[in-house]
Design an enzyme around this catalytic site. Structure first.
Site, PDB file in Angstrom:
ATOM      1  CE  LYS A  25      13.762  18.307  27.024  1.00 29.68           C
ATOM      2  NZ  LYS A  25      14.648  18.070  26.083  1.00 29.68           N
ATOM      3  N   GLY A 104      15.481  11.583  22.358  1.00 29.80           N
ATOM      4  CA  GLY A 104      17.059  11.318  21.272  1.00 29.80           C
ATOM      5  C   GLY A 104      16.888  11.772  19.974  1.00 29.80           C
ATOM      6  NE  ARG A 339      11.286  12.096  28.903  1.00 28.06           N
ATOM      7  CZ  ARG A 339      12.260  12.017  27.996  1.00 28.06           C
ATOM      8  NH1 ARG A 339      12.034  12.865  27.165  1.00 28.06           N
ATOM      9  NH2 ARG A 339      13.294  11.159  28.119  1.00 28.06           N
ATOM     10  CG  HIS A 457      19.890   6.398  21.512  1.00 24.42           C
ATOM     11  ND1 HIS A 457      19.674   5.433  20.756  1.00 24.42           N
ATOM     12  CD2 HIS A 457      18.732   7.161  21.153  1.00 24.42           C
ATOM     13  CE1 HIS A 457      18.931   5.416  19.861  1.00 24.42           C
ATOM     14  NE2 HIS A 457      18.358   6.816  20.002  1.00 24.42           N
ATOM     15  N   GLY A 769     -14.801  -2.548   3.856  1.00 32.60           N
ATOM     16  CA  GLY A 769     -13.765  -3.049   3.354  1.00 32.60           C
ATOM     17  C   GLY A 769     -12.523  -2.202   3.095  1.00 32.60           C
ATOM     18  CB  THR A 770     -11.122   0.518   5.155  1.00 35.27           C
ATOM     19  OG1 THR A 770     -10.517  -0.568   6.055  1.00 35.27           O
ATOM     20  CG2 THR A 770     -12.177   1.124   5.711  1.00 35.27           C
ATOM     21  CG  ASP A 772     -10.576  -4.357  -2.197  1.00 30.44           C
ATOM     22  OD1 ASP A 772      -9.655  -4.080  -3.070  1.00 30.44           O
ATOM     23  OD2 ASP A 772     -10.953  -5.332  -1.902  1.00 30.44           O
ATOM     24  CB  CYS A 834     -13.894  -6.310   8.098  1.00 28.50           C
ATOM     25  SG  CYS A 834     -14.313  -6.301   6.406  1.00 28.50           S
TER      26      CYS A 834
HETATM   27  C1  PEP Z   1     -10.975  -4.931   2.360  1.00 27.69           C
HETATM   28  O1  PEP Z   1     -11.132  -4.824   1.249  1.00 27.69           O
HETATM   29  O2  PEP Z   1     -10.944  -4.208   3.062  1.00 27.69           O
HETATM   30  C2  PEP Z   1     -11.313  -6.401   2.718  1.00 27.69           C
HETATM   31  C3  PEP Z   1     -11.567  -6.457   4.031  1.00 27.69           C
HETATM   32  O3  PEP Z   1     -11.244  -7.264   2.046  1.00 27.69           O
HETATM   33  P1  PEP Z   1     -10.169  -8.150   1.307  1.00 27.69           P
HETATM   34  O4  PEP Z   1      -8.966  -7.415   2.101  1.00 27.69           O
HETATM   35  O5  PEP Z   1      -9.875  -9.354   1.368  1.00 27.69           O
HETATM   36  O6  PEP Z   1     -10.073  -7.647  -0.211  1.00 27.69           O
HETATM   37 MG    MG Z   2     -11.944  -6.329  -0.344  1.00 30.55          MG
END
Ligand code: PEP
Ligand code: MG
Length: 878
Positions: A25, A104, A339, A457, A769-770, A772, A834
């Site tokens: 702003k 708001g 804006r 709002h 495998g983010t 785990d 993944c």
């Molecule tokens: C993970 O661990 O990120 C993954 C993709 O495998 P899962 O969720 O099946 O453990």
């Molecule tokens: Mg996993």
């Protein structure tokens, strides 16, 4: 020499590029001043002053206070008025303004500088006692609301009581004496709550207001909004102090908000609302229902024409749709704010495409202009056209935010949150919403309000969230106390189903089924541009041909993760899976696996077909066993019969499989190490399916990717890979096929990331495998973290859920390190992600920077990922 920091800037000292320091702003007020537009002058206290306020433990230090006072003197010179001078008073507004707009979410105080003495002479000076006392009661109301943190409702009740006593309907029908009396009542409330008199010294008022705005940066609704919109708490808010102009001076004054294009549809046409004889809060709060902007052309043609001209100047200058606030004080127009306007996803796409067509912006700019997360609203179901046609609306109101909503009615934001958390779909019905309702609004399928216009709002916030909203339905007879309302002769009580059409404003007293969305028109055009620029490939996580087809229709370029165990959740399949899990001997297990083989082969064939020759990564079994073990007596009895064992014997086996920590137990590649016959069966299914489909589609280059989960040690991978290659090579040789396949691994255990150079000797690809990896890096369970994360947000230990948005500092360091190590060993290694994070825009930007090959996400997030990947590539070319 230490140069002391400058904490305050006059509007004429700033410019539009100083967003970080002056907030959006403040920067835009400076920019409009530089453009020579009619802006009431003022100054901005910087975001750094806010940060300093927090660093000083919630105090505005002497240095900053002195600087603010110096700038008040400057403003007095500019305006020719004096703070606290009854004869010629300077009155100011105090408004928050962060870097990113948070409509708001924080506080505004108008008419600051009034006290008993000033208001009395102000009434005489303006020859308008009603106006003077209206301004005064508003000031006390807003100031108290902000300082006492009691919510707007608190004082509205006193106003309603006064109106009732006077037998009038509208605020404007209250006279000067009524307003004077209200001011007195408000001040008494303040004293009761705070234990001190309402401040009469304008300097004290100003410091109190600035402090309250700084504090409002950390109110619960602002914290929640930041979390939803990825705004870091470290940014702080600026405070704008601006000379007041008055829209409530009588019938030649007014105030309004307008957009240069329609924020719901994107149509290129001035769109807005105004109220005569009112102050800004009245329009936004939706207390009175405003007139549309084109009516201003008739009431005050000069001001209207000047406004239209300014709209053109601003849109050309910012090269984007503008959302502006203006006030007309006795026929003279002032611009209070501009804006880049919030808009629905459909409007965002149309505006981006139109601006390219109009030659105002490039395709890259258009791609960067649309918030990827917003696309979600377009990917979700719309009403089934046939069902909609048959349904009879019970009423209609303003189509404030498009989409189709169907759910059970609740009457408070708290109920919306509570019901939604236990899995109910809810529609929130309110007289009007206020910023305190934000969380409940977020949890609702749709929002229906009795009061308020298109810029109220509820409308603004719902559009920002992509939530359907119908507002301003004055026909509703609301009985909030008894949780019911009547509309079109029908009484709807809490828990009843209603449906809202946010595109037409129609309200239905029944549930109407919905159908899936598709990508076409402007959506398709923008996605096409995104694909031109992005460098990351986008794959999908899909376990069924239906999901794979859905993802392919959204533009997925392959499957990045097929969780094979999920193929067995169906009731007619789970028995074979359970049989395999509870098998005690290899022979029993091979019998069960033989039942699974044809099912898996068939599923894989269908997946290859659905993906039309694109890569398909199949992950071998990884179930934490508890997800599949039978618990119901019926299931146990049936399984025992199938396995020709006694119920008790089976129960003993199940008990023996109990794990204290199944997520870190006998899962992932550990299963294949214990029972190599599982990997044999899965390899057979993957390879035979590929050979079969290749026979049908000789032009498809099918290269199955077999992915081994939960590897922490190279030797685990070597062992399982050996089972895979021995099995696969024998089948391929026997069939005479020329099929190629790849074997890779998930990187989801910190040890695998740490030794990724070793692992890459065996793995032809990595997929992070983010889920785990986050779980194991933080050391807390992905299933249970929800129980304590709220406390972590409240205490500002975390700002986001690390399972939704990648922790780039910690987990991200592992991802980057493993990518670099993997490339050292195998320069052409394919790198993907993944975990759930693969569909999160900020994580996608990170993946682009780290140099991954692809991201993989759920089907409905594929378009979001395509757009986010393009934005990352445009911002950070690699
Ligand atoms: C993970 O661990 O990120 C993954 C993709 O495998 P899962 O969720 O099946 O453990
Ligand atoms: Mg996993």
């Amino acid at each position: 020499m230490i140069v002391s920091k400058k904490f305050v800037y006059l509007f004429s000292e700033g410019n539009g590029k100083m967003r970080e320091l002056l907030g959006g702003k403040g920067a835009n007020l400076a920019e409009m001043t530089n453009l020579g537009l009619p802006v009431p002058q003022g100054f901005t206290v910087t975001t750094e002053a806010c940060t300093q306020y927090y660093a000083d433990g919630g105090k505005i230090n002497d240095e900053i206070q002195a600087e603010i006072l110096k700038y008040i003197t400057e403003l007095e010179k500019i305006s020719g008025k004096k703070f606290g001078d009854p004869k010629n008073p300077l009155l100011v507004s105090v408004r928050s303004g962060a870097r990113a707009s948070m409509p708001g979410m924080m506080d505004t105080i108008l008419n600051l500088g009034l006290n008993e003495e000033v208001v009395e002479s102000f009434a005489k000076l303006t020859n308008n006692p009603r106006f003077a006392y209206d301004s005064y009661r508003r000031f006390i109301q807003m100031y108290s609301d902000v300082v006492m943190e009691v919510g707007k409702k608190y004082f509205e009740e006193l106003i309603d009581k006064m109106k009732e006593e006077k037998g009038v309907k509208l605020d404007t029908e209250l006279d000067a004496d009524d307003l004077k009396e209200l001011a007195k009542q408000f001040k008494a409330e303040y004293k009761k709550a705070k234990g001190v008199e309402f401040p009469s010294d304008p300097v004290e008022q100003l410091m109190g207001a600035v402090k309250a705005v700084f504090r409002s940066w950390d109110n619960p609704r602002a914290i929640y909004y930041r979390r939803m919109n990825d705004i870091p708490s470290s940014w702080g808010t600026a405070v704008n102090v601006q000379a007041m102009v008055f829209g409530n001076m009588g019938d030649t004054s007014g105030t309004g908000v307008a957009f240069t294009r329609n924020p719901s549809t994107g149509e290129k046409k001035l769109y807005g609302e105004f109220l005569m004889n009112a102050q800004g809060e009245d329009v936004v709060a939706g207390v009175r229902t405003p007139q549309t902007i084109d009516q201003l052309a008739k009431i005050m043609p000069d001001a209207y024409n000047q406004f239209v001209k300014i709209c053109g100047i601003l849109e050309n200058h910012y090269r984007d749709m503008q959302d502006m606030e203006f006030t007309i004080e006795d026929k003279k127009l002032y611009m209070l704010q501009t804006r880049n306007g919030k808009r629905t996803a459909a409007a965002a796409l149309k505006i981006a495409c139109d601006l390219v067509e109009e030659g105002m912006i490039t395709k890259q700019e258009a791609v960067c202009m649309v918030d990827p997360k917003q696309l979600d609203a377009l990917l979700h179901p719309q009403f089934d056209a046939a069902a909609l046609k048959k349904a009879q609306p019970i009423g209609s109101a303003l189509p404030a935010s498009p989409g189709a909503a169907c759910g059970r009615v609740v009457f408070t934001a708290e109920d919306a949150t509570e019901w939604a958390k236990r899995g109910e779909k809810v529609v929130l019905c309110r007289l009007e919403t206020s910023p305190e309702d934000i969380e409940g609004m977020h949890y609702s399928q749709g929002i229906l309000t009795v009061r308020g216009g298109m810029t109220s709002h509820a409308a603004v916030v719902a559009r920002g969230m992509g939530t359907c909203c119908v507002s301003g339905c004055g026909d509703i007879k609301m009985d909030e106390a008894n949780k019911k309302f009547t509309l079109g002769g029908k009484t709807i009580s809490e828990g009843d189903y209603i449906s809202l059409d946010g595109s037409t404003g129609k309200i239905y007293g029944e549930a109407i089924p919905t159908v899936p969305a598709s990508i076409s028109g402007y959506f398709g055009t923008l996605m096409g541009w995104a694909d031109e620029f992005r460098q990351l490939k986008v794959r999908t996580n899909a376990d069924t041909p239906k999901d794979a087809k859905q993802a392919a229709s959204f533009g997925a370029e392959g499957i990045g993760l097929c969780r094979t165990e999920h193929m067995f959740f169906d009731t007619d399949r789970i028995a074979a899976m359970r049989e395999m899990i509870v098998s005690e001997t290899e022979e029993q297990r091979r019998t069960a696996l033989a039942k699974l083989l044809p099912m898996q082969r068939g599923d894989f064939e269908a997946l290859y077909e659905a993906m039309g020759g694109y890569a398909v990564t199949i992950r071998f079994l990884d179930p934490p066993l508890h997800e599949f073990l039978p618990t119901a007596e019926d299931d146990i009895v049936a399984l025992a019969g199938e396995m020709k064992m006694s119920v008790q014997a089976l129960k003993d086996v199940i008990a023996s499989l109990h794990e204290f920590n199944p997520m870190m137990g006998h899962r992932g590649c550990r299963l294949a190490v214990s029972y190599p016959e599982i990997a044999e069966m899965q390899t057979t299914a993957v390879i035979e399916a590929a050979i079969n489909v290749k026979k049908k589609h000789s032009d498809w280059d099918i290269v199955p990717e077999i992915m081994i989960p939960l590897v922490g040690d190279i030797k685990e991978l070597q062992y399982v890979k050996n089972v895979v290659t021995t099995t696969a090579d024998a089948i391929i040789a026997k069939s005479g096929s020329s099929l190629h396949y790849k074997v890779g691994t998930m990187i989801e255990i910190p040890r695998a990331a740490l030794t990724a150079d070793e692992i890459a000797k065996e793995a032809e690809f990595f997929s992070f495998g983010t889920n785990d990896l986050t779980q194991m890096t933080f050391g807390f369970s992905r299933d249970d973290a929800g129980k304590f994360l709220e406390a972590y947000y409240a205490k500002k230990i975390y700002e986001n859920d690390p399972f939704a948005k990648l922790d780039q500092i910690g987990v991200g360091k592992l991802v980057k390190m493993a990518s670099d190590l993997g490339k050292q060993t195998r320069p052409d290694i394919k790198l993907g992600i993944c975990g759930e994070h693969g569909g999160d825009p900020s994580t996608i930007e990170f993946c682009h920077k780290v140099g991954l090959t692809y991201v993989s996400c759920s089907p409905f997030r594929v378009p979001i990922a395509r757009l986010a990947a393009a934005q990352a590539a445009i911002k950070y070319p690699r």
